[in-house]
Design an enzyme around this catalytic site. Sequence first.
Site, PDB file in Angstrom:
ATOM      1  CG  HIS A 154      11.100   6.044   9.061  1.00 40.70           C
ATOM      2  ND1 HIS A 154      11.666   7.230   8.660  1.00 40.70           N
ATOM      3  CD2 HIS A 154       9.761   6.266   9.145  1.00 40.70           C
ATOM      4  CE1 HIS A 154      10.709   8.132   8.481  1.00 40.70           C
ATOM      5  NE2 HIS A 154       9.546   7.577   8.767  1.00 40.70           N
ATOM      6  CD  GLU A 184       6.074   8.047   8.256  1.00 36.77           C
ATOM      7  OE1 GLU A 184       4.997   8.550   7.966  1.00 36.77           O
ATOM      8  OE2 GLU A 184       7.121   8.705   8.446  1.00 36.77           O
ATOM      9  CB  CYS A 228      16.479  13.830   6.856  1.00 39.88           C
ATOM     10  SG  CYS A 228      15.792  13.048   5.412  1.00 39.88           S
ATOM     11  CG  ASP A 236      13.330  13.172   9.355  1.00 38.60           C
ATOM     12  OD1 ASP A 236      14.123  12.944   8.421  1.00 38.60           O
ATOM     13  OD2 ASP A 236      12.386  12.407   9.619  1.00 38.60           O
ATOM     14  CB  SER A 237      11.405  14.003   5.404  1.00 37.28           C
ATOM     15  OG  SER A 237      11.665  12.750   5.994  1.00 37.28           O
ATOM     16  CB  CYS A 251      16.527   4.983   6.575  1.00 35.03           C
ATOM     17  SG  CYS A 251      14.867   5.685   6.466  1.00 35.03           S
TER      18      CYS A 251
END
Length: 270
Positions: A189, A155, A76, A13-14, A187
Amino acid sequence: MKLFDNRPIGIFDSGLGGLTVAAALRRKLPGEAVVYLGDTARVPYGDKSVDSIIHFAHQDVEFMLSCGVKIVVAACNTVSAVALNSLKHDYPDKTILGVIDSGVRAVIDSGAESIAVIGTRATINSDAYRRGIHAANCAIKVESIACPLLVPLAEEGITAPGILTAVFDIYLSKLRKNPPDALLLGCTHYPLFAEALNSYFAGKVKIIDSAGACAKYTAEFLETNKIAAQPDNSPGFGCFVTDMPSEFQCHARRFLGGQLPDRVEKISFA
Ligand code: DGL
């Protein structure tokens, strides 16, 4: 005769967010070893150009393959939406799974007649989810909405209902007035906000989590191709990041729900 493959699954993932996919996968497949790469030096990918995302994704896959993984999962959504075709083209003999197909399948299986897809700008601009859903059933009404502020909120671990509602209102107030049958969290997150989103829509909208859908799809893929690990395999969980390993370790708990990695190491791309 049952065949097995004990090599790890590579997930990239990023940054941190793909740990929601790693967590879902480890819950679903507790016997599988996992190697995770988070490109923390270059996160977020979601507001980068298509060329940059493709370039980063190729470097991520090269690293994953150098770890001797049996399959690579692009956790991702942004990479899956923008770069998967290029990756599949350039690594024709490797298995690279993305999260779009499994998310689309989850939408179709849900029976929803109207769906809202939320994701990063790059994911929404790619139109990958809408195209996938309409390829399977063009009668489903699809609305796609980019929600870029949700990544930094996740985050930062911000969960205060007042702040979340104010941010949801920026992107989703129109949907709240006229709710779709389901909302696809497109997504890495967003699963952290699944409960808050459920409350925002007063439980009227089915929340579909692309991380859980990806874990289900990966489990089926390993079984069908007879490359699942032996039941007594040692399910190690190693993480690599391109920057700030100790910050990654601190924040990982929130994304993993308790299943912490064995180790976190820093790597660099040339
Ligand atoms: N991992 C990204 C995704 O799922 C979100 C974070 C980013 O923009 O890099 O689209």
